[in-house]
Design a protein around this motif. Structure first.
Motif, PDB file in Angstrom:
ATOM      1  N   SER A  87      -1.337  10.897  -5.597  1.00 42.05           N
ATOM      2  CA  SER A  87      -2.690  10.514  -6.009  1.00 42.05           C
ATOM      3  C   SER A  87      -3.533  10.767  -4.832  1.00 42.05           C
ATOM      4  CB  SER A  87      -2.462   9.086  -6.171  1.00 42.05           C
ATOM      5  OG  SER A  87      -1.951   8.598  -7.292  1.00 42.05           O
ATOM      6  N   CYS A 154      -7.697   1.572   4.891  1.00 42.92           N
ATOM      7  CA  CYS A 154      -8.128   3.108   4.994  1.00 42.92           C
ATOM      8  C   CYS A 154      -8.702   3.369   3.756  1.00 42.92           C
ATOM      9  CB  CYS A 154      -6.847   4.255   5.334  1.00 42.92           C
ATOM     10  SG  CYS A 154      -7.297   5.885   4.947  1.00 42.92           S
ATOM     11  N   VAL A 157      -6.996   6.242   1.286  1.00 48.25           N
ATOM     12  CA  VAL A 157      -5.790   6.013   0.469  1.00 48.25           C
ATOM     13  C   VAL A 157      -5.911   5.841  -0.979  1.00 48.25           C
ATOM     14  CG1 VAL A 157      -3.846   4.513   0.539  1.00 48.25           C
ATOM     15  CG2 VAL A 157      -4.654   5.262   2.423  1.00 48.25           C
ATOM     16  N   GLY A 160      -2.547   4.722  -6.548  1.00 45.53           N
ATOM     17  CA  GLY A 160      -1.399   5.211  -6.907  1.00 45.53           C
ATOM     18  C   GLY A 160      -0.079   4.759  -6.120  1.00 45.53           C
ATOM     19  N   LEU A 162      -0.615   3.323  -2.720  1.00 42.58           N
ATOM     20  CA  LEU A 162      -0.397   2.051  -2.190  1.00 42.58           C
ATOM     21  C   LEU A 162       0.000   0.981  -2.966  1.00 42.58           C
ATOM     22  CD1 LEU A 162      -2.451   0.814   0.549  1.00 42.58           C
ATOM     23  CD2 LEU A 162      -3.198  -0.574  -1.452  1.00 42.58           C
ATOM     24  N   GLY A 213       6.507   4.884  -4.373  1.00 44.65           N
ATOM     25  CA  GLY A 213       6.195   5.711  -5.393  1.00 44.65           C
ATOM     26  C   GLY A 213       7.198   6.826  -5.846  1.00 44.65           C
ATOM     27  N   GLY A 214       7.111   7.506  -6.848  1.00 40.34           N
ATOM     28  CA  GLY A 214       7.735   8.802  -7.238  1.00 40.34           C
ATOM     29  C   GLY A 214       8.944   8.526  -7.759  1.00 40.34           C
ATOM     30  N   GLY A 217       8.640   6.678 -12.684  1.00 43.37           N
ATOM     31  CA  GLY A 217       7.576   7.463 -13.679  1.00 43.37           C
ATOM     32  C   GLY A 217       6.313   7.638 -13.034  1.00 43.37           C
ATOM     33  N   VAL A 219       2.494   6.082 -12.894  1.00 42.08           N
ATOM     34  CA  VAL A 219       1.675   4.865 -13.238  1.00 42.08           C
ATOM     35  C   VAL A 219       0.325   5.732 -13.332  1.00 42.08           C
ATOM     36  CG1 VAL A 219       0.851   2.872 -12.606  1.00 42.08           C
ATOM     37  CG2 VAL A 219       3.080   3.384 -11.987  1.00 42.08           C
ATOM     38  N   TYR A 447       8.742  -0.441   6.440  1.00 38.96           N
ATOM     39  CA  TYR A 447       7.775  -0.437   5.303  1.00 38.96           C
ATOM     40  C   TYR A 447       7.716   0.790   4.602  1.00 38.96           C
ATOM     41  CZ  TYR A 447       3.278  -1.127   2.774  1.00 38.96           C
ATOM     42  OH  TYR A 447       2.443  -1.266   1.941  1.00 38.96           O
ATOM     43  N   ARG A 451       6.371   5.634   5.161  1.00 37.49           N
ATOM     44  CA  ARG A 451       7.619   6.262   4.969  1.00 37.49           C
ATOM     45  C   ARG A 451       7.953   7.257   6.119  1.00 37.49           C
ATOM     46  NH1 ARG A 451       9.055   6.928  -0.055  1.00 37.49           N
ATOM     47  NH2 ARG A 451       7.384   7.395  -1.042  1.00 37.49           N
ATOM     48  N   HIS A 498      12.788  12.495  -5.200  1.00 37.76           N
ATOM     49  CA  HIS A 498      12.385  13.008  -3.700  1.00 37.76           C
ATOM     50  C   HIS A 498      13.183  12.669  -2.799  1.00 37.76           C
ATOM     51  CE1 HIS A 498      10.159   9.189  -2.733  1.00 37.76           C
ATOM     52  NE2 HIS A 498       9.435   9.282  -3.708  1.00 37.76           N
TER      53      HIS A 498
HETATM   54  P1  FDA Z   1       0.417   9.901  -2.244  1.00 33.25           P
HETATM   55  O1  FDA Z   1      -0.298  10.647  -3.232  1.00 33.25           O
HETATM   56  O2  FDA Z   1       0.944  10.960  -1.104  1.00 33.25           O
HETATM   57  O3  FDA Z   1       1.624   9.093  -2.930  1.00 33.25           O
HETATM   58  C1  FDA Z   1       2.505   8.441  -2.071  1.00 33.25           C
HETATM   59  C2  FDA Z   1       3.791   8.136  -2.774  1.00 33.25           C
HETATM   60  O4  FDA Z   1       3.583   7.566  -4.163  1.00 33.25           O
HETATM   61  C3  FDA Z   1       4.538   9.735  -3.179  1.00 33.25           C
HETATM   62  O5  FDA Z   1       5.744   9.268  -3.205  1.00 33.25           O
HETATM   63  C4  FDA Z   1       3.859   9.886  -4.540  1.00 33.25           C
HETATM   64  O6  FDA Z   1       4.804  10.832  -5.246  1.00 33.25           O
HETATM   65  C5  FDA Z   1       3.915   8.452  -5.085  1.00 33.25           C
HETATM   66  N1  FDA Z   1       3.010   8.243  -6.060  1.00 33.25           N
HETATM   67  C6  FDA Z   1       1.425   8.668  -6.027  1.00 33.25           C
HETATM   68  N2  FDA Z   1       0.814   8.368  -7.007  1.00 33.25           N
HETATM   69  C7  FDA Z   1       1.567   7.743  -7.844  1.00 33.25           C
HETATM   70  C8  FDA Z   1       1.690   7.338  -9.154  1.00 33.25           C
HETATM   71  N3  FDA Z   1       0.503   7.279  -9.985  1.00 33.25           N
HETATM   72  N4  FDA Z   1       2.720   6.810  -9.987  1.00 33.25           N
HETATM   73  C9  FDA Z   1       3.843   6.987  -9.573  1.00 33.25           C
HETATM   74  N5  FDA Z   1       4.052   7.244  -8.033  1.00 33.25           N
HETATM   75  C10 FDA Z   1       3.079   7.755  -7.303  1.00 33.25           C
HETATM   76  N6  FDA Z   1      -0.679   0.995   3.639  1.00 33.25           N
HETATM   77  C11 FDA Z   1      -1.130  -0.241   3.554  1.00 33.25           C
HETATM   78  O7  FDA Z   1      -0.340  -1.086   2.895  1.00 33.25           O
HETATM   79  N7  FDA Z   1      -2.105  -0.652   4.296  1.00 33.25           N
HETATM   80  C12 FDA Z   1      -3.019   0.205   5.009  1.00 33.25           C
HETATM   81  O8  FDA Z   1      -3.866  -0.482   5.809  1.00 33.25           O
HETATM   82  C13 FDA Z   1      -2.541   1.450   5.024  1.00 33.25           C
HETATM   83  N8  FDA Z   1      -3.392   2.194   5.821  1.00 33.25           N
HETATM   84  C14 FDA Z   1      -3.044   3.444   5.775  1.00 33.25           C
HETATM   85  C15 FDA Z   1      -3.728   4.468   6.296  1.00 33.25           C
HETATM   86  C16 FDA Z   1      -3.570   5.745   6.833  1.00 33.25           C
HETATM   87  C17 FDA Z   1      -4.631   6.801   7.587  1.00 33.25           C
HETATM   88  C18 FDA Z   1      -2.469   6.234   5.933  1.00 33.25           C
HETATM   89  C19 FDA Z   1      -2.302   7.800   6.223  1.00 33.25           C
HETATM   90  C20 FDA Z   1      -1.733   5.568   5.291  1.00 33.25           C
HETATM   91  C21 FDA Z   1      -1.954   4.342   5.168  1.00 33.25           C
HETATM   92  N9  FDA Z   1      -1.291   3.229   4.409  1.00 33.25           N
HETATM   93  C22 FDA Z   1      -1.435   1.832   4.319  1.00 33.25           C
HETATM   94  C23 FDA Z   1       0.100   3.794   3.840  1.00 33.25           C
HETATM   95  C24 FDA Z   1      -0.285   4.035   2.340  1.00 33.25           C
HETATM   96  O9  FDA Z   1      -0.290   2.879   1.680  1.00 33.25           O
HETATM   97  C25 FDA Z   1       0.710   4.964   1.730  1.00 33.25           C
HETATM   98  O10 FDA Z   1       0.816   6.043   2.454  1.00 33.25           O
HETATM   99  C26 FDA Z   1       0.435   5.304   0.201  1.00 33.25           C
HETATM  100  O11 FDA Z   1       1.658   5.428  -0.208  1.00 33.25           O
HETATM  101  C27 FDA Z   1      -0.452   6.240   0.187  1.00 33.25           C
HETATM  102  O12 FDA Z   1      -0.966   6.381  -1.239  1.00 33.25           O
HETATM  103  P2  FDA Z   1      -1.508   7.820  -1.805  1.00 33.25           P
HETATM  104  O13 FDA Z   1      -1.758   7.647  -3.393  1.00 33.25           O
HETATM  105  O14 FDA Z   1      -2.832   8.021  -0.964  1.00 33.25           O
HETATM  106  O15 FDA Z   1      -0.729   9.001  -1.211  1.00 33.25           O
END
Ligand code: FDA
Length: 509
Positions: A87, A154, A157, A160, A162, A213-214, A217, A219, A447, A451, A498
């Motif tokens: 995402s 952030c 982020v 998907g 989070l 995530g991952g 399925g 979402v 948490y 990861r 994964h």
């Molecule tokens: P990404 O796309 O990399 O997905 C993360 C995981 O979820 C992967 O395993 C992916 O396959 C899976 N996934 C993604 N979309 C999916 C979907 N639609 N269905 C199923 N699986 C899916 N956390 C928090 O709780 N509070 C905070 O304040 C912050 N702040 C923060 C700041 C910064 C700079 C970073 C790098 C990270 C955070 N985080 C955070 C952590 C953040 O919640 C975590 O990294 C999330 O998984 C990121 O989601 P993305 O969709 O951006 O990542």
């Protein structure tokens, strides 16, 4: 292209059969496509994973609707092509877009799925997974000045990832995790079935709200309950040096801040001084109300902090989102719509949860360690409040009652940094071992959204529940077994795999 050209053609035929009206040139990107690298790199948020030695996806699929997501899952499964979903790409270990082993895989990029529908009268919204938090928060603020959603700080982020792992931030003490406020979802499973809360059943609906995530399925979208907040909130930032008593202040902080009213969040970070001086403690406060109320509260409960009228600022909730995203007043609220607003760096993080007070002497040593080369930042964020009232098994995220605060240690460095990567990672590892006696134990909690592959990972081709318990129970404690049983029911063949996906457990051991 590594997979045989005939298979590629039958893969395309499969997609065309499933979604005859789709424009495949907008859906499928091979490594030979001129936009492949840009598309891949745009959401690689951690430069550690941009190196040419990293196993990249064989294909990128960029669906624009549910049918294309469904077709992609069906055709990848038919062709035995492992599929990863991304995402926002903020995964700390990059698992949404890279593989540790050399196994080929397909990546689905959901960045085109970002519709938001808000019903301010019913106080609910539907939001698609590729929406960033910034886009969601901004859209809510455009509808109402007194509605909000509790999530992370952030803005780039995506929901998907989070929501899949829980999601905490400045309003968690008042309203719980993001996942605590999800009331329905649309998921497509490994067989290509489109399911909502009713059709997926409560076990799977439980698992996708915090089980990481991952795994279960993809979402597509989430139905969330918006929360009511005052039109004006208050914020402050106070930096304290060692001479100003930073150590006594953080020691007092851990005794009082976890028990504060749910309307108050006081967190802090220890940061090295950029000019090579002594480290500082940077306190940040948030209050669901006006400065007068916050000042009165702090004068009673934490007078030593010395919060003054001039330190406190009143603003709308959405302005506070910009403030906590690190922009202060420098940017307008529309910065939240910029999906690439954050500078990219190399980074690595670890997480911990604290159940017992850290002794004063240990705080001294923690501050000392910030003078070593390669020092990063440690964020300390109180939990308590509403989190204490939600059962450990209500959702997969178990870190509730009795958790005083969470810790996040982070090291980050720019391209061509003067200090080597080994120094940064060395500092982090030493800090992690140093903290061992003072953080949660048996297991040492972590948490899932922060990861960390150093905790352990699935072995490709030999993924099993028993081996995975070692890292899985750190993230999910007693909920890990239920997650594995749900996985065993919905994806027994482990299509969504994964390095830290939930392993399928086919029967109760
Ligand atoms: P990404 O796309 O990399 O997905 C993360 C995981 O979820 C992967 O395993 C992916 O396959 C899976 N996934 C993604 N979309 C999916 C979907 N639609 N269905 C199923 N699986 C899916 N956390 C928090 O709780 N509070 C905070 O304040 C912050 N702040 C923060 C700041 C910064 C700079 C970073 C790098 C990270 C955070 N985080 C955070 C952590 C953040 O919640 C975590 O990294 C999330 O998984 C990121 O989601 P993305 O969709 O951006 O990542």
């Amino acid at each position: 292209l590594v997979f045989p050209i005939e298979s590629y053609e039958t893969f395309l035929d499969c997609l065309l059969h499933q979604v005859p009206n789709s424009n495949l040139s907008q859906l499928v990107y091979t490594q030979n496509d001129p936009s492949f690298t840009t598309l891949l790199d745009t959401s690689i948020q951690n430069l550690r994973f941009i190196s040419p030695n990293i196993t990249k996806p064989l294909l990128i699929l960029k669906p624009t609707n549910d049918q294309e997501v469904q077709a992609s899952i069906i055709c990848c499964k038919n062709h035995s092509l492992p599929l990863r979903v991304r995402s926002g790409g903020h995964d700390y270990e990059g698992l949404s877009y890279r593989s540790i082993s050399s196994t080929q895989f397909v990546m689905m990029d959901l960045s085109s799925l970002r519709d938001i529908h808000i019903d301010q009268y019913q106080r609910i919204a539907w939001v698609q997974s590729g929406t960033t938090l910034g886009e969601l928060y901004y859209a809510i603020s455009q509808q109402s000045g007194t509605l909000a959603f509790p999530g992370g700080t952030c803005p780039t982020v995506c929901v998907g990832g989070l929501f899949s792992g829980g999601g905490f931030g400045i309003m968690t003490r008042k309203f719980g995790l993001s996942a605590d406020n999800i009331i329905d979802a649309i998921l497509i499973d490994a067989n290509g079935r489109v399911l909502n809360r009713e059709t997926m059943g409560e076990d799977l609906f439980w698992a996708i709200r915090g089980g990481g995530g991952g795994s279960f399925g993809i979402v597509i979208s989430w139905k969330i309950r918006l929360v009511q907040i005052p039109r004006i909130v208050s914020v402050f930032t106070l930096t304290k040096t060692l001479i100003e008593g930073a150590i006594s202040l953080v020691d007092k902080w851990q005794r009082v801040a976890p028990n504060f009213s749910e309307d108050v969040l006081l967190k802090f970070a220890i940061e090295p001084d950029m000019n090579g001086g002594e480290p500082v403690a940077v306190f940040k406060g948030f209050y669901l109300g006006r400065c007068y109320g916050l000042l009165t509260y702090m004068h009673i409960h934490f007078p030593e902090l010395g919060l003054k009228k001039d330190d406190c600022e009143e603003m709308s909730w959405i302005q506070s989102v910009v403030y906590f995203a690190g922009y202060g007043h420098a940017k307008p609220e529309t910065v939240l719509l910029d999906r690439t607003s954050e500078p990219k760096e190399y980074n690595k993080g670890t997480s911990d949860f604290i159940t017992d007070l850290i002794p004063y002497k240990i705080w001294e040593e923690i501050f000392d360690r910030f003078q070593y080369e390669g020092a990063g930042v440690i964020y300390f964020e109180t939990k308590g409040g509403r989190m204490n009232t939600i059962s450990e098994s209500a959702l997969p995220f178990p870190h509730r009652k009795g958790i005083l605060y969470s810790i996040q240690c982070l090291v980050f460095w720019p391209e061509n940094a003067e200090v080597s990567e080994e120094k940064y990672l060395g500092w982090l590892n030493e800090m992690r071992s140093f903290l061992t006696p003072y953080v949660s134990k048996n297991p040492r909690r972590a948490y899932v959204n922060f990861r960390d592959l150093d905790l352990g990972m699935n072995e490709e081709g030999n993924t099993n529940y028993e081996n995975a318990r070692d890292w899985g129970e750190k993230y999910f404690m007693g909920n890990f077994k239920r997650l594995a049983l749900v996985k065993g029911k919905v994806d027994p063949e482990n299509f969504f795999w994964h390095e830290q996906s939930i392993p399928p457990l086919l029967s109760i051991p």
